[in-house]
Write a protein that holds these residues in place. Structure first.
Motif, PDB file in Angstrom:
ATOM      1  N   GLY A   1       0.763  -1.254  -0.122  1.00  0.00           N
ATOM      2  CA  GLY A   1      -0.032   0.026   0.001  1.00  0.00           C
ATOM      3  C   GLY A   1       0.693   1.300   0.067  1.00  0.00           C
ATOM      4  O   GLY A   1       0.230   2.399  -0.057  1.00  0.00           O
TER       5      GLY A   1
ATOM      6  N   GLY B   1       4.710  -7.659  -8.217  1.00  0.00           N
ATOM      7  CA  GLY B   1       4.278  -8.749  -6.723  1.00  0.00           C
ATOM      8  C   GLY B   1       3.235  -9.641  -7.234  1.00  0.00           C
ATOM      9  O   GLY B   1       3.541 -10.812  -7.412  1.00  0.00           O
TER      10      GLY B   1
ATOM     11  N   ARG C   1       3.440 -13.557  -8.624  1.00  0.00           N
ATOM     12  CA  ARG C   1       2.952 -14.794  -7.507  1.00  0.00           C
ATOM     13  C   ARG C   1       1.735 -15.645  -8.233  1.00  0.00           C
ATOM     14  O   ARG C   1       1.416 -16.492  -7.601  1.00  0.00           O
ATOM     15  CB  ARG C   1       2.699 -13.951  -6.403  1.00  0.00           C
TER      16      ARG C   1
ATOM     17  N   ASN D   1      11.403 -15.747  -3.382  1.00  0.00           N
ATOM     18  CA  ASN D   1      10.803 -14.790  -4.152  1.00  0.00           C
ATOM     19  C   ASN D   1      11.608 -14.027  -4.940  1.00  0.00           C
ATOM     20  O   ASN D   1      11.862 -13.720  -6.145  1.00  0.00           O
ATOM     21  CB  ASN D   1       9.834 -14.172  -3.756  1.00  0.00           C
ATOM     22  N   ILE D   2      12.455 -13.253  -3.816  1.00  0.00           N
ATOM     23  CA  ILE D   2      13.396 -12.075  -4.426  1.00  0.00           C
ATOM     24  C   ILE D   2      14.514 -12.706  -5.255  1.00  0.00           C
ATOM     25  O   ILE D   2      14.853 -11.887  -6.102  1.00  0.00           O
ATOM     26  CB  ILE D   2      13.817 -11.060  -3.307  1.00  0.00           C
TER      27      ILE D   2
ATOM     28  N   ALA E   1       8.231  -4.076  -8.623  1.00  0.00           N
ATOM     29  CA  ALA E   1       7.346  -3.684  -7.590  1.00  0.00           C
ATOM     30  C   ALA E   1       7.095  -4.630  -6.453  1.00  0.00           C
ATOM     31  O   ALA E   1       5.923  -5.530  -6.575  1.00  0.00           O
ATOM     32  CB  ALA E   1       6.253  -3.058  -8.036  1.00  0.00           C
TER      33      ALA E   1
ATOM     34  N   ILE F   1       7.634  -6.006  -2.309  1.00  0.00           N
ATOM     35  CA  ILE F   1       7.819  -5.527  -1.118  1.00  0.00           C
ATOM     36  C   ILE F   1       9.312  -5.794  -0.571  1.00  0.00           C
ATOM     37  O   ILE F   1       9.793  -4.670  -0.091  1.00  0.00           O
ATOM     38  CB  ILE F   1       6.893  -6.202   0.133  1.00  0.00           C
ATOM     39  N   SER F   2      10.022  -6.774  -0.978  1.00  0.00           N
ATOM     40  CA  SER F   2      11.255  -7.127  -0.638  1.00  0.00           C
ATOM     41  C   SER F   2      11.745  -6.565   0.818  1.00  0.00           C
ATOM     42  O   SER F   2      12.527  -5.763   0.728  1.00  0.00           O
ATOM     43  CB  SER F   2      12.179  -6.442  -1.932  1.00  0.00           C
TER      44      SER F   2
ATOM     45  N   PHE G   1       1.884 -10.894   7.903  1.00  0.00           N
ATOM     46  CA  PHE G   1       1.672  -9.718   7.080  1.00  0.00           C
ATOM     47  C   PHE G   1       2.690  -8.630   7.151  1.00  0.00           C
ATOM     48  O   PHE G   1       2.707  -8.128   8.400  1.00  0.00           O
ATOM     49  CB  PHE G   1       0.336  -9.385   7.085  1.00  0.00           C
TER      50      PHE G   1
HETATM   51  N1  PPS Z   1       1.444 -12.133   4.526  1.00  0.00           N
HETATM   52  C1  PPS Z   1       1.503 -11.005   3.484  1.00  0.00           C
HETATM   53  N2  PPS Z   1       2.407  -9.982   3.505  1.00  0.00           N
HETATM   54  C2  PPS Z   1       2.680  -9.074   2.656  1.00  0.00           C
HETATM   55  N3  PPS Z   1       1.943  -9.031   1.417  1.00  0.00           N
HETATM   56  C3  PPS Z   1       1.104 -10.197   1.274  1.00  0.00           C
HETATM   57  C4  PPS Z   1       0.664 -11.149   2.106  1.00  0.00           C
HETATM   58  N4  PPS Z   1      -0.175 -12.041   1.585  1.00  0.00           N
HETATM   59  C5  PPS Z   1      -0.675 -11.548   0.546  1.00  0.00           C
HETATM   60  N5  PPS Z   1       0.098 -10.412   0.342  1.00  0.00           N
HETATM   61  C6  PPS Z   1      -0.034  -9.628  -1.035  1.00  0.00           C
HETATM   62  O1  PPS Z   1       1.282  -9.918  -1.829  1.00  0.00           O
HETATM   63  C7  PPS Z   1       1.890  -8.956  -2.121  1.00  0.00           C
HETATM   64  C8  PPS Z   1       3.349  -9.028  -1.723  1.00  0.00           C
HETATM   65  O2  PPS Z   1       4.091  -9.771  -2.504  1.00  0.00           O
HETATM   66  P1  PPS Z   1       5.866  -9.580  -2.773  1.00  0.00           P
HETATM   67  O3  PPS Z   1       6.078 -10.734  -3.738  1.00  0.00           O
HETATM   68  O4  PPS Z   1       5.824  -8.290  -3.192  1.00  0.00           O
HETATM   69  O5  PPS Z   1       6.276  -9.758  -1.382  1.00  0.00           O
HETATM   70  S1  PPS Z   1       7.673 -10.170  -0.879  1.00  0.00           S
HETATM   71  O6  PPS Z   1       8.779  -9.241  -1.550  1.00  0.00           O
HETATM   72  O7  PPS Z   1       8.076 -11.526  -1.079  1.00  0.00           O
HETATM   73  O8  PPS Z   1       7.916  -9.870   0.710  1.00  0.00           O
HETATM   74  C9  PPS Z   1       1.259  -7.812  -1.418  1.00  0.00           C
HETATM   75  O9  PPS Z   1       1.203  -6.931  -2.513  1.00  0.00           O
HETATM   76  P2  PPS Z   1       1.381  -5.132  -2.472  1.00  0.00           P
HETATM   77  O10 PPS Z   1       0.325  -4.745  -1.695  1.00  0.00           O
HETATM   78  O11 PPS Z   1       1.208  -4.747  -3.733  1.00  0.00           O
HETATM   79  O12 PPS Z   1       2.653  -4.981  -1.768  1.00  0.00           O
HETATM   80  C10 PPS Z   1      -0.288  -8.161  -0.985  1.00  0.00           C
HETATM   81  O13 PPS Z   1      -1.073  -7.996  -2.002  1.00  0.00           O
END
Ligand code: PPS
Ligand code: ADP
Length: 200
Positions: free
Chosen positions: A34, A60, A64, A81-82, A102, A104-105, A155
């Motif tokens: 977000g 992301g 996924r 993932n990263i 894009a 979270i990494s 999360f």
């Molecule tokens: N547990 C948990 N924690 C964080 N995010 C979650 C989780 N479950 C689902 N999502 C959704 O997955 C998106 C994050 O995936 P990423 O691949 O960017 O995550 S990471 O880099 O491996 O941490 C993230 O997308 P963004 O909101 O675009 O960041 C979420 O929509």
């Protein structure tokens, strides 16, 4: 790797850059869910496209659903993932394009490993900075609400850590500046550091 020999390509990265008329690099957007990574990456992508700069967004949620659909959100799975995304990003750089990622990494070490895969001028880490309270207020996918209710575990920002980048190339604060201003900050960085042509 045993019995596997790297095959050097006939057309080099430099050939492809010369054809495109620009450099190639990774714009690595990192930040909380977000914070604005996807929105910003797509807006920068559009601007680069208009400027004639070849580019592609790796997002992301999309990765996924495909390449990394076997991975969850444990620390180990996030690291894998990263790692995979870093390898894919390197291929895009080799193809002479900019790639905007894009994710979270959340772990500094994982981002550092991707940085080490690339040349010094090929990895641009952009910290999309936004306070957790603001991300939670935005909650574009309703995930924070679920995380607070205990419907989602691990999360990021709630019960899984986010490590702020220690020395990103750029920090963009999406709670202080409009989307347009944030895009301009990224484009200005690229111009100032001669990654793309143009004045700013
Ligand atoms: N547990 C948990 N924690 C964080 N995010 C979650 C989780 N479950 C689902 N999502 C959704 O997955 C998106 C994050 O995936 P990423 O691949 O960017 O995550 S990471 O880099 O491996 O941490 C993230 O997308 P963004 O909101 O675009 O960041 C979420 O929509
Ligand atoms: N300056 C800004 N840059 C990017 N997004 C912003 C900005 N200001 C507000 N937003 C809003 O914040 C939300 C960010 O969502 P999203 O791009 O999906 O974040 P992330 O990919 O980091 O999870 C969107 O609803 C977007 O409109």
């Amino acid at each position: 790797m045993a019995n596997i020999v790297w095959h050097h390509t006939t057309i080099t990265k430099e050939d492809r850059r010369a054809r495109n008329g620009h450099h190639s690099a990774v714009l690595w957007f990192t930040g909380l869910s977000g914070s604005g990574k996807s929105t910003l990456a797509n807006a920068v992508s559009k601007k680069l496209f208009e400027l004639g700069v070849q580019n592609y967004v790796l997002d992301g949620d999309n990765i996924r659903h495909g390449l990394n659909k076997d991975l969850g959100f444990s620390a180990e799975d996030r690291t894998e993932n990263i790692r995979r995304i870093g390898e894919v990003a390197k291929l895009f750089v080799d193809s002479g394009q900019f790639v905007l990622t894009a994710f979270i990494s959340p772990f500094e070490r994982d981002r550092q490993l991707v940085r080490q895969l690339l040349e010094a001028d090929e990895f641009i880490e952009i910290y999309v900075k936004c306070p957790l309270e603001e991300c939670e207020k935005r909650d574009p996918k309703g995930l924070y609400k679920k995380a607070r209710n205990g419907e989602i575990r691990e999360f990021t920002g709630i019960d899984s850590p986010y490590e702020e980048p220690s020395s990103p190339e750029l920090i963009v604060e999406t709670h202080l500046y409009s989307l347009e201003e944030c895009v301009n900050q990224v484009i200005a960085y690229l111009r100032h550091h001669q990654r793309i042509k143009g004045e700013k």
